[in-house]
Design an enzyme around this catalytic site. Structure first.
Site, PDB file in Angstrom:
ATOM      1  N   HIS A 215     -20.787  68.045   4.378  1.00 32.76           N
ATOM      2  CA  HIS A 215     -21.166  69.246   3.739  1.00 32.76           C
ATOM      3  C   HIS A 215     -20.375  70.229   4.278  1.00 32.76           C
ATOM      4  O   HIS A 215     -19.823  70.105   5.468  1.00 32.76           O
ATOM      5  CB  HIS A 215     -22.743  69.664   4.309  1.00 32.76           C
ATOM      6  CG  HIS A 215     -23.480  70.395   3.326  1.00 32.76           C
ATOM      7  ND1 HIS A 215     -22.984  71.820   3.211  1.00 32.76           N
ATOM      8  CD2 HIS A 215     -24.597  70.514   2.529  1.00 32.76           C
ATOM      9  CE1 HIS A 215     -24.008  72.496   2.355  1.00 32.76           C
ATOM     10  NE2 HIS A 215     -24.692  71.652   2.069  1.00 32.76           N
TER      11      HIS A 215
ATOM     12  N   ALA B 116     -25.877  49.303  19.197  1.00 29.79           N
ATOM     13  CA  ALA B 116     -26.991  50.073  19.063  1.00 29.79           C
ATOM     14  C   ALA B 116     -26.690  51.355  19.530  1.00 29.79           C
ATOM     15  O   ALA B 116     -26.110  51.605  20.690  1.00 29.79           O
ATOM     16  CB  ALA B 116     -28.457  49.565  19.527  1.00 29.79           C
TER      17      ALA B 116
ATOM     18  N   LYS C 263     -14.468  56.862  13.249  1.00 30.98           N
ATOM     19  CA  LYS C 263     -13.191  56.420  12.659  1.00 30.98           C
ATOM     20  C   LYS C 263     -13.133  55.012  12.511  1.00 30.98           C
ATOM     21  O   LYS C 263     -14.223  54.088  12.655  1.00 30.98           O
ATOM     22  CB  LYS C 263     -12.080  56.715  13.869  1.00 30.98           C
ATOM     23  CG  LYS C 263     -11.758  58.136  14.476  1.00 30.98           C
ATOM     24  CD  LYS C 263     -10.905  57.990  15.372  1.00 30.98           C
ATOM     25  CE  LYS C 263     -10.768  59.645  16.106  1.00 30.98           C
ATOM     26  NZ  LYS C 263      -9.592  59.574  16.997  1.00 30.98           N
TER      27      LYS C 263
END
Length: 573
Positions: free
Chosen positions: A117, A163, A169
């Protein structure tokens, strides 16, 4: 497990891997209705898949490979494509443009966010546009619980993401990564910390090229042998695929590059005779194999005598150059080119789909030019009077002065892909093969560098042999004429080379890579086509950085750097 648990529909929302084995007939009917509702809206769902009724699946595009599932309370939107045996576990979020390979595990409560966004200061956030680069996940990847993967990331094959990680990247294949932001911790194959790779074009990269070349040479016989079909007495791209003419030619090229000899399954004379015998004497083209292993049939000719057959067109290149390497040549002229007049050629060029399918148009020019070149070898007229001159006159006058290429870029969904890939095919067969200068070399460099920054095609793990070759060759070729942006070209080569070297699979060679736009290419599995193409790519990139001598080989076939022996046909260049 208590069998009564299976009677509860909610059980499969959280343990969907049990559905195929344990679901009742009523539960199977309900699942079939759920999937029909999705397929009626355009989804494609393979066999033995499961989509929980509590999952929020509102995808614009949904393609699920065999044996995959979307568990309870998962949220799926956008354009989502999975390979086979993929799992989206409970409460996971998969949104935006997402492509998963085979055997991908997405842990509970993880989020793959293939969009972003805007947040520029001049507008409220809710009025800002959405952007999407997409996320690509390779084969055999485990993404642990509560992981967030951000837009634009590529996770290579065989990775494990711990986790709670936030992946910002790209991750190279075989990486074990964790943390916020996620950082590589170990190589899954060795258990050791990843080594920092120096890609400055200095000794480290040169040594890596030399080690790769030695490894490839030591395994070349094995790579070729795995594709030899003993029963048919012919080559296939890889085990389990049909025998093809191209596979035979690829085997010849690989053997020439790495063994400096014909493939060991036959003598050089036997290889040459088998390939020569495939040429249709009437047209001069080489059709594909028929179901019985003999030469197949060609399509009916068009009004100008041309036969539109993509495989036969490419065989003009592959068979012709394979015969070169075997010390032989075509038995007959390529008559469909020899008999084409200059007026017919111009009409055909004008009718090619330059604005919508520049790759197809460029590939046609590549075939026609190569056929004319082969006709010169047989000491016959290459084409009708003035046709070859007309070809180069048309190409020079139609080259776009802004891009240096031919045709249009295509819709935003593919960017410059068609334009650049078509430009490679066109220049390979014409300007490069005949040893002529590009009309606008510096503009070619600008266009190709801009294209190479498109993460849809060039993010780590998304590259395939076609797309990388179609960048490497034009930059190499233009670099022979101009030093324009030479530092950037070299930097791109240094970036792409280590990734290419990592693709080699012991005893099998290179896979082509992910399917291209339109689903083209043989895929990720290693085979002869991928091996031949990536060997040529590595040489071109290595030559850009001045290290090709460390490889100890030089392409002499379809992707040879030098023009062929120059025929004299009166062109003014």
């Amino acid at each position: 497990m208590n069998p009564e648990a299976f009677l509860k529909d909610s059980y499969f929302d959280y343990c969907p891997w049990e559905f195929t084995r344990c679901a009742s007939a009523q539960q199977r009917d309900a699942q079939a209705a759920r999937q029909k509702h999705l397929t009626d809206q355009g989804a494609s769902i393979g066999p033995r898949c499961f989509v929980s009724g509590t999952a929020g699946v509102f995808a614009d595009v949904l393609r699920m490979g065999d044996d995959s599932y979307i568990a309870g309370h998962a949220y799926v939107t956008g354009e989502v494509t999975t390979g086979s045996d993929c799992t989206v576990n409970p409460y996971a979020v998969v949104r935006g443009r997402i492509v998963l390979g085979d055997g991908v595990r997405i842990g509970a409560h993880s989020s793959l966010l293939g969009f972003n966004h805007g947040f520029a200061p001049e507008l409220p956030v809710h009025r800002q546009p959405l952007t999407s680069k997409g996320i690509t996940v390779g084969d055999d990847v485990w993404i642990g619980s509560n992981v967030v993967v951000l837009d634009g990331v590529t996770i290579g094959d065989h990775c494990v993401v711990g986790a709670g990680s936030v992946v910002t990247k790209d991750l190279r294949p075989w990486t074990i990564a964790a943390g916020n932001p996620a950082r590589p911790l170990r190589d899954r194959r060795t258990g050791h910390a990843p080594q920092h790779r120096v890609t400055t074009g200095g000794p480290t990269l040169g040594d890596a090229l030399a080690r790769f070349a030695e490894r490839a040479r030591n395994q070349a016989s094995e790579v070729i042998a795995r594709s030899w079909d003993c029963d048919a007495g012919r080559y296939r791209d890889r085990p389990g695929t049909p025998v093809t003419v191209r596979a035979h030619c690829d085997a010849v090229e690989i053997a020439d590059l790495l063994l400096a000899s014909p493939p060991p399954q036959l003598s050089g004379a036997e290889h040459a005779e088998r390939l020569r015998s495939l040429q249709d004497p009437g047209t001069g083209l080489v059709p594909g194999f028929a179901s019985d292993g003999g030469p197949g049939a060609l399509c009916a000719p068009a009004a100008d005598g041309w036969i539109d057959d993509g495989a036969a067109e490419y065989h003009v290149l592959s068979v012709g150059y394979a015969l070169d390497l075997l010390g032989s040549r075509f038995a007959h002229p390529v008559h469909v080119v020899k008999n084409m007049t200059a007026a017919q050629l111009i009409a055909r060029l004008e009718a090619l789909p330059w604005q919508t399918q520049a790759w197809s148009a460029g590939a046609w020019v590549d075939c026609w030019s190569t056929a004319a070149y082969r006709n010169f070898e047989l000491v016959v007229d290459a084409a009708g009077p003035g046709a070859l001159e007309a070809l180069f006159g048309w190409l020079v006058s139609r080259a776009d002065t802004g891009t240096g290429l031919w045709g249009a870029a295509g819709p935003p969904a593919v960017g410059r892909l068609q334009l650049v890939n078509g430009g490679y095919r066109l220049t390979r067969g014409s300007f490069a093969q005949f040893g002529l200068r590009l009309p606008y070399a510096e503009q070619v460099v600008d266009t190709v560098l801009a294209h190479s920054s498109d993460p849809r095609w060039f993010a780590a793990g998304r590259e395939n042999a076609c797309n990388v070759l179609d960048v490497a060759h034009p930059l190499w070729l233009a670099g022979r004429q101009s030093s324009h942006r030479a530092g950037e070209v070299r930097g791109l080569a240094e970036e792409l080379l280590p990734r290419a070297l990592d693709r080699w699979q012991d005893g099998a060679g290179f896979g082509f890579g992910p399917a291209g736009e339109g689903g083209g290419g043989p895929g990720r599995e290693p085979g002869l086509q991928g091996t031949e193409m990536w060997l040529a790519i590595i040489w071109l990139l290595a030559d850009v950085v001045g290290l090709s001598d460390r490889l100890g080989y030089r392409p002499r076939g379809v992707h040879r750097p030098e023009p062929g022996p120059s025929p004299v046909f009166g062109l003014p260049w």
